[in-house]
Each structure stands twice: as structure tokens, then as C-alpha cells.
Motif scaffolding. Structure first.
Motif, PDB file in Angstrom:
ATOM      1  N   CYS A 196       5.631 -16.208 -62.729  1.00 56.87           N
ATOM      2  CA  CYS A 196       6.642 -16.967 -61.939  1.00 56.87           C
ATOM      3  C   CYS A 196       7.044 -17.932 -61.798  1.00 56.87           C
ATOM      4  O   CYS A 196       6.042 -18.268 -61.027  1.00 56.87           O
ATOM      5  CB  CYS A 196       7.267 -15.207 -61.405  1.00 56.87           C
ATOM      6  SG  CYS A 196       7.783 -13.595 -62.157  1.00 56.87           S
ATOM      7  N   GLU A 197       8.503 -18.549 -61.936  1.00 59.74           N
ATOM      8  CA  GLU A 197       8.335 -19.372 -61.048  1.00 59.74           C
ATOM      9  C   GLU A 197       9.748 -19.614 -60.461  1.00 59.74           C
ATOM     10  O   GLU A 197      10.602 -19.296 -60.849  1.00 59.74           O
ATOM     11  CB  GLU A 197       8.333 -20.770 -61.903  1.00 59.74           C
ATOM     12  CG  GLU A 197       7.649 -21.316 -62.833  1.00 59.74           C
ATOM     13  CD  GLU A 197       7.796 -22.242 -63.413  1.00 59.74           C
ATOM     14  OE1 GLU A 197       9.032 -23.004 -63.693  1.00 59.74           O
ATOM     15  OE2 GLU A 197       6.714 -22.320 -64.715  1.00 59.74           O
ATOM     16  N   VAL A 198       9.495 -20.161 -59.339  1.00 64.84           N
ATOM     17  CA  VAL A 198      10.624 -18.877 -58.316  1.00 64.84           C
ATOM     18  C   VAL A 198      11.079 -20.572 -57.245  1.00 64.84           C
ATOM     19  O   VAL A 198      10.561 -21.238 -55.926  1.00 64.84           O
ATOM     20  CB  VAL A 198      10.377 -17.806 -57.312  1.00 64.84           C
ATOM     21  CG1 VAL A 198      11.631 -17.843 -56.166  1.00 64.84           C
ATOM     22  CG2 VAL A 198      10.369 -17.081 -57.786  1.00 64.84           C
ATOM     23  N   LYS A 199      11.925 -21.371 -57.436  1.00 65.55           N
ATOM     24  CA  LYS A 199      12.861 -21.968 -56.669  1.00 65.55           C
ATOM     25  C   LYS A 199      14.004 -21.968 -56.013  1.00 65.55           C
ATOM     26  O   LYS A 199      14.979 -21.777 -56.636  1.00 65.55           O
ATOM     27  CB  LYS A 199      12.935 -23.522 -58.057  1.00 65.55           C
ATOM     28  CG  LYS A 199      12.762 -24.936 -56.886  1.00 65.55           C
ATOM     29  CD  LYS A 199      12.692 -26.013 -57.961  1.00 65.55           C
ATOM     30  CE  LYS A 199      13.188 -27.031 -56.889  1.00 65.55           C
ATOM     31  NZ  LYS A 199      13.197 -28.204 -58.395  1.00 65.55           N
ATOM     32  N   ASP A 200      13.787 -22.471 -54.639  1.00 72.12           N
ATOM     33  CA  ASP A 200      15.232 -22.705 -54.265  1.00 72.12           C
ATOM     34  C   ASP A 200      15.704 -21.347 -54.578  1.00 72.12           C
ATOM     35  O   ASP A 200      17.596 -21.072 -54.631  1.00 72.12           O
ATOM     36  CB  ASP A 200      16.528 -23.280 -54.098  1.00 72.12           C
ATOM     37  CG  ASP A 200      15.386 -25.241 -54.240  1.00 72.12           C
ATOM     38  OD1 ASP A 200      14.356 -24.907 -53.197  1.00 72.12           O
ATOM     39  OD2 ASP A 200      15.647 -25.647 -54.905  1.00 72.12           O
ATOM     40  N   SER A 201      15.208 -20.441 -54.350  1.00 72.22           N
ATOM     41  CA  SER A 201      16.069 -18.653 -53.720  1.00 72.22           C
ATOM     42  C   SER A 201      15.310 -17.446 -53.243  1.00 72.22           C
ATOM     43  O   SER A 201      14.880 -17.698 -52.472  1.00 72.22           O
ATOM     44  CB  SER A 201      15.409 -18.711 -54.965  1.00 72.22           C
ATOM     45  OG  SER A 201      15.598 -18.921 -56.674  1.00 72.22           O
ATOM     46  N   ILE A 202      16.374 -16.636 -53.711  1.00 72.39           N
ATOM     47  CA  ILE A 202      16.431 -15.790 -51.762  1.00 72.39           C
ATOM     48  C   ILE A 202      15.926 -14.306 -53.031  1.00 72.39           C
ATOM     49  O   ILE A 202      16.714 -14.296 -53.425  1.00 72.39           O
ATOM     50  CB  ILE A 202      17.122 -14.691 -51.461  1.00 72.39           C
ATOM     51  CG1 ILE A 202      17.797 -16.688 -50.465  1.00 72.39           C
ATOM     52  CG2 ILE A 202      17.124 -13.902 -50.520  1.00 72.39           C
ATOM     53  CD1 ILE A 202      19.064 -16.086 -49.542  1.00 72.39           C
ATOM     54  N   ILE A 203      14.914 -13.757 -52.959  1.00 71.03           N
ATOM     55  CA  ILE A 203      13.783 -12.460 -53.833  1.00 71.03           C
ATOM     56  C   ILE A 203      14.285 -11.095 -52.545  1.00 71.03           C
ATOM     57  O   ILE A 203      14.034 -11.185 -51.565  1.00 71.03           O
ATOM     58  CB  ILE A 203      12.284 -12.645 -54.464  1.00 71.03           C
ATOM     59  CG1 ILE A 203      12.523 -14.114 -54.816  1.00 71.03           C
ATOM     60  CG2 ILE A 203      12.984 -11.332 -55.413  1.00 71.03           C
ATOM     61  CD1 ILE A 203      13.721 -13.919 -56.191  1.00 71.03           C
ATOM     62  N   GLY A 204      15.369 -10.705 -52.547  1.00 72.85           N
ATOM     63  CA  GLY A 204      15.688  -9.480 -52.064  1.00 72.85           C
ATOM     64  C   GLY A 204      14.475  -8.097 -51.616  1.00 72.85           C
ATOM     65  O   GLY A 204      13.432  -8.259 -52.822  1.00 72.85           O
ATOM     66  N   HIS A 205      15.026  -7.484 -50.629  1.00 71.68           N
ATOM     67  CA  HIS A 205      13.717  -6.392 -50.130  1.00 71.68           C
ATOM     68  C   HIS A 205      13.392  -5.575 -52.058  1.00 71.68           C
ATOM     69  O   HIS A 205      14.190  -4.752 -52.572  1.00 71.68           O
ATOM     70  CB  HIS A 205      14.419  -5.148 -49.292  1.00 71.68           C
ATOM     71  CG  HIS A 205      13.474  -4.387 -48.944  1.00 71.68           C
ATOM     72  ND1 HIS A 205      12.781  -4.537 -48.368  1.00 71.68           N
ATOM     73  CD2 HIS A 205      13.881  -2.613 -49.023  1.00 71.68           C
ATOM     74  CE1 HIS A 205      11.505  -3.457 -48.479  1.00 71.68           C
ATOM     75  NE2 HIS A 205      13.412  -1.854 -49.205  1.00 71.68           N
ATOM     76  N   SER A 206      12.257  -5.638 -51.558  1.00 69.54           N
ATOM     77  CA  SER A 206      11.497  -4.376 -53.370  1.00 69.54           C
ATOM     78  C   SER A 206      11.864  -4.875 -54.495  1.00 69.54           C
ATOM     79  O   SER A 206      11.864  -4.049 -55.232  1.00 69.54           O
ATOM     80  CB  SER A 206      11.983  -2.968 -53.442  1.00 69.54           C
ATOM     81  OG  SER A 206      11.525  -2.550 -51.518  1.00 69.54           O
ATOM     82  N   GLN A 207      12.390  -5.857 -54.768  1.00 75.42           N
ATOM     83  CA  GLN A 207      13.026  -6.178 -55.932  1.00 75.42           C
ATOM     84  C   GLN A 207      11.511  -7.222 -56.421  1.00 75.42           C
ATOM     85  O   GLN A 207      10.868  -7.211 -56.396  1.00 75.42           O
ATOM     86  CB  GLN A 207      13.897  -7.708 -55.776  1.00 75.42           C
ATOM     87  CG  GLN A 207      15.311  -7.643 -54.968  1.00 75.42           C
ATOM     88  CD  GLN A 207      16.102  -6.224 -55.775  1.00 75.42           C
ATOM     89  OE1 GLN A 207      15.898  -6.042 -57.350  1.00 75.42           O
ATOM     90  NE2 GLN A 207      15.974  -5.070 -55.296  1.00 75.42           N
ATOM     91  N   GLU A 208      11.432  -6.929 -57.749  1.00 68.96           N
ATOM     92  CA  GLU A 208      10.347  -6.993 -58.893  1.00 68.96           C
ATOM     93  C   GLU A 208      10.842  -7.707 -60.098  1.00 68.96           C
ATOM     94  O   GLU A 208      11.916  -7.639 -60.865  1.00 68.96           O
ATOM     95  CB  GLU A 208       9.674  -6.263 -59.781  1.00 68.96           C
ATOM     96  CG  GLU A 208       8.606  -5.857 -60.084  1.00 68.96           C
ATOM     97  CD  GLU A 208       8.231  -4.881 -60.771  1.00 68.96           C
ATOM     98  OE1 GLU A 208       6.883  -4.851 -62.043  1.00 68.96           O
ATOM     99  OE2 GLU A 208       8.198  -3.932 -60.435  1.00 68.96           O
ATOM    100  N   LEU A 209      10.140  -9.133 -60.123  1.00 63.42           N
ATOM    101  CA  LEU A 209      10.679 -10.115 -60.734  1.00 63.42           C
ATOM    102  C   LEU A 209       9.210  -9.881 -62.638  1.00 63.42           C
ATOM    103  O   LEU A 209       8.613  -9.421 -62.216  1.00 63.42           O
ATOM    104  CB  LEU A 209      10.398 -11.369 -60.568  1.00 63.42           C
ATOM    105  CG  LEU A 209      11.635 -12.181 -59.432  1.00 63.42           C
ATOM    106  CD1 LEU A 209      11.391 -13.377 -59.558  1.00 63.42           C
ATOM    107  CD2 LEU A 209      12.559 -11.816 -59.703  1.00 63.42           C
TER     108      LEU A 209
END
Length: 465
Positions: free
Chosen positions: A429-442
Motif C-alpha cells: 500500500c502507498e499512504v500519503k498525507d492521509s488519515i486512516i481511521g480506527h480499525s480500518q483496513e486497506l
């Protein structure tokens, strides 16, 4: 100490909804400690042995469990829960709800036990205040001047206001405080915010200049929401439930204006100065003072209402009331912890066996919590990683805040982002300048940029009072 300390931690954290939807604001991790730990530590170091912590009733258990691990502050903490709907009314209402019976209870204790301390003032601080300030000089300024109100001001550290918040690209403005001081730059005689200006014009009453011919206006200071107030101010607040709902927006400006504003009509009987109770010796001293005319100047102004401001020069002072400030302060604190004497748990406290491969690089500008494991060829730069995380092989993490128990699988990269607890970032995965919430799955190989994933927010950002 004669002060009663109160930490306000019942707010909804409206300026950080992307994070506070799943975690109380006061418990958000800041350099792997709960946010509220910092103002509590400051008060304990200053000698406070009882600190009232105001929390929502629904969050009481979470706060108790989280702070139980910090023996240095847990013993001094007294939680006071309020119904969840009470917090909607504002900080002054919350303080009134909690404190209205405190002084009555204290008086009853004094009558039954002369050894009990006499509480004459209250010190109030927000749970989002982060600083290394020693409170002695601030408290002494209040004592020496017998002030009705003493406020703490500081200069926001470099890089905080300019910090870019992860999530959607939204133009975010920082509204400055406008603070007017007297000629000695001690008394606060004017208080406003850029948001209060109408068409860019600053409206100042002529009565202010009659009372204070000289005023120094400062635009580079911020109100840190740390206040000391006299008992009679609290009495006044309790008796005026409909007049004041917020501290910063209503009560504080009222007290500052009371130094020069003449009450009129029915207001004279209900003015804050009517709540001052002096003993006979104080009355005699005041009547003989060449600077006083029974508590009033020649033009009828009360001289007993005095508001002072302490400027914390060369001290780190900041409020974490928006996402950008929260992310940036987390990263700046890494280099400051050792100078504050906060090396424990310290940098890179990886449990035995936490390094699972070769060539794991963790920068000195990063923190890694206990119980976290990192796979081979992982790279961590200017980031905070919480405890109990699992980081795979060839993972790159930079300029990010990772909460506890997060899983980041092999080959993933995280840059300029916040990953909340129990989230899973699958491989590549590539995560940039983002917010991933509680218990979320990419999902594997997902590419996320400038997004908020898994919260109820719509991408907007506002600011707490």
C-alpha cells in the motif's frame, strides 16, 4: 497549595473530529503518552496534590484505565464525570457544573478540621496544552498582584501554524489573538481575536484609553487557555448561568473589560466587583491607600478587578486544537523529550526480538513504542510509532504518527499520515498525507493520497474555542 487545579477534558475535540470520533481528545497519543498527561505532569511538578479532571461520563473508564499506568500523576488525579449532554454548552458551563459546590465543601471541611488548606483561587487548563513551563513564576505573578484573572500567553513554536494537516487539501486559516497590555506589559487591558474584527477594523472603546492612556498591542502571542481566577470570579460565574457559556469567548473578555468599563443600571448590582469579599484589615488598608478610593478610582472604576498576563518567553507552549498542530507537535517533541527529562520510556524502546531482520533503520528523530516489531530493511524517519505494532519487511514510514496495535505489511509506505489504532495497511500500500481511521483496513496495493478513511467526517476542519 491554596489553588484548586482543574483540567478540562470533556470537550468533543471538534477541530480534530477525524481522530476524536474513536478516541477522547485527552487520550490521543502525543509522543506515545496520552495528551492529558502533559498538563497533569506540569501541575504535579508545581506541587498540586489534587487535580480535578473533568471528563464525559461515557469516557470515565477509558481515562481511568489509561492514566492508571502513570503512577506519578495517577495519585493526584480526581475524576469528575459530567453528563455527556452538559459538554455541549461550553467551557464556562462545564466549569460551573463541576465547581459550584467545591468551595462550599471546602468551607465545611475547614470548620470541622482546621488543618485543611484554604482554597482561594482556581487554576484551569485545557487538556490539549503541551509545555515545559514551570508554573512558579506564573503563579507568583497572580499572588503578588492579587489578580482577579491571570492568563498565560506564549509564542507558537516555529512550524506549527505552517504545518500541513493530512487529509483533504483544505485552505486553513490561523486566526491570531490580539492582546493589549498596559505600559509595563503586565496587565491585560484588551483582548480580541481576528475573527472578532468587522471588515478588518479594530473597535476600541474610548473609555479604555481614559483608564489606560497607553496600550501595547501584541499580535504574536497566543492564549494558551491556562488561567488562574479568584474565588469571587467563580462565585460570579456560578450566579450567572445564562450570561456565560464559554471561558475564552465570554467570561475572559468580560473580566478584562471590567477593569475600565463602567457598569450601568441593574448591572451595577450584579457586577463582578460586588462579589469581592474583603476582611476588615483589607478594607482598612484599602481605605488608607493613596491609590484607592474605597476600591474605586476617581472616575468610578473599581481598582480591585485586575487582569494580568504572563508571557512564557523562550518556553515551548502550544495547544493541540487542530490536526496540523497535533501531527507536527508529535514529531517536534521527539527532540525535546530528553531536554525535558522525559527519556522514559524514551527513544526506540523496542522489546527483545522486536527487530526481525537486517538493516532496520530508525532515525534519532523517531520514537518506537514497546512491543512493536519491525521487519528487515524497514526505514523509520521523523515518525512516532505506538506500542504493539507489527511492521513488515521493506516498509518505509516518514513524517507520520502511528497509533498502538497497527499492522503495516511488507513493502508498504506511509508518508505524512496518521494511522489510528488497530488499523491494517496491507502489503505494498502507498499512504500519503492521509488519515486512516480506527480499525480500518486497506486492501493490498491500495494508493491513498489526501484522504480520510473510515471516519464519519466530511473532510471539514474547524477549531475548538
Amino acid at each position: 497549595m491554596e489553588f484548586q487545579a482543574v483540567v478540562l477534558a470533556a470537550g468533543r475535540g471538534s477541530g480534530m473530529r477525524e481522530l476524536t470520533n474513536s478516541c477522547p481528545k485527552g487520550l490521543l497519543p502525543v509522543a506515545n503518552r496520552p495528551m492529558i498527561w502533559y498538563p497533569l505532569r506540569m501541575l504535579v511538578r508545581a506541587g498540586f496534590d489534587e487535580i480535578i479532571v473533568v471528563v464525559l461520563k461515557s469516557m470515565l473508564t477509558s481515562f481511568r484505565e489509561e492514566l492508571a499506568q502513570f503512577s506519578d500523576i495517577n495519585a493526584a488525579t480526581k475524576f469528575v464525570p459530567i453528563p455527556d449532554d452538559e459538554a455541549e454548552y461550553g467551557t464556562a458551563h462545564t466549569l460551573r457544573f463541576v465547581i459550584k459546590d467545591l468551595f462550599q465543601e471546602t468551607t465545611q471541611l475547614q470548620e470541622s478540621n482546621l488543618g485543611k488548606k484554604q482554597i482561594t483561587d482556581i487554576i484551569v487548563v485545557s487538556c490539549d496544552f503541551i509545555s515545559n513551563i514551570e508554573l512558579h513564576s506564573f503563579v507568583n505573578l497572580h499572588r503578588v498582584n492579587d489578580a482577579a484573572l491571570t492568563m498565560l500567553f506564549g509564542q507558537v513554536p516555529q512550524g506549527i501554524n505552517e504545518a500541513v494537516a493530512p487529509g483533504p487539501k483544505i485552505k486553513r486559516t490561523t486566526e491570531r489573538d490580539l492582546i493589549g497590555f498596559d505600559a509595563k506589559e503586565e496587565r491585560v487591558i484588551f483582548y480580541a481575536n481576528e475573527a472578532d474584527l468587522e471588515e478588518g477594523c479594530l473597535d476600541i472603546s474610548g473609555a479604555l484609553f481614559e483608564r489606560f492612556p497607553q496600550m501595547k498591542l501584541r499580535l504574536n502571542l497566543s492564549d494558551m487557555h491556562l488561567y488562574i481566577m479568584k474565588k469571587y470570579v467563580i462565585d460570579f460565574l456560578v450566579e450567572n448561568p445564562k450570561k456565560f457559556q464559554t471561558l475564552r469567548g465570554e467570561l475572559i473578555p468580560y473580566l478584562i473589560d471590567a477593569q475600565w468599563r463602567r457598569p450601568e443600571g441593574d448591572e451595577i448590582k450584579k457586577d463582578v466587583s460586588t462579589f469581592i469579599k474583603n476582611d476588615c484589615l483589607e478594607e482598612l488598608a484599602r481605605s488608607l491607600s493613596i491609590r484607592s478610593n474605597n476600591g474605586a478610582t476617581g472616575d468610578g472604576h473599581s481598582t480591585q478587578i485586575q487582569c494580568f498576563g504572563f508571557i512564557a518567553n523562550d518556553q515551548f507552549c502550544v495547544r493541540l486544537n487542530n490536526i496540523g498542530a497535533y501531527a507536527e507537535v508529535n514529531k517536534q517533541l521527539v527532540r525535546l523529550l530528553s531536554t525535558w527529562g522525559l527519556d522514559e520510556p524514551g527513544t526506540n524502546t523496542i522489546s527483545p526480538g522486536g527487530i526481525r531482520g537486517e538493516n532496520v533503520q530508525i532515525g534519532t528523530d523517531s520514537l518506537v513504542g514497546g512491543g512493536t516489531s519491525l521487519g528487515g530493511h524497514s526505514l523509520v524517519k521523523r515518525s512516532i510509532i505506538g506500542g504493539g505494532c507489527t511492521i513488515g519487511e521493506r516498509v518505509k514510514i516518514a513524517n507520520s504518527v502511528i497509533f498502538d496495535r497497527v499492522v503495516i505489511e511488507d513493502g508498504a509506505s506511509v508518508h505524512g499520515s496518521i494511522i489510528c489504532s488497530l488499523a491494517k495497511v496491507r502489503s505494498k500500500c502507498e499512504v500519503k498525507d492521509s488519515i486512516i481511521g480506527h480499525s480500518q483496513e486497506l486492501t493490498a496495493a491500495a494508493k491513498i493520497t489526501n484522504l480520510v478513511v473510515g471516519t464519519e467526517c466530511e473532510g471539514t476542519m474547524d477549531f475548538d474555542e
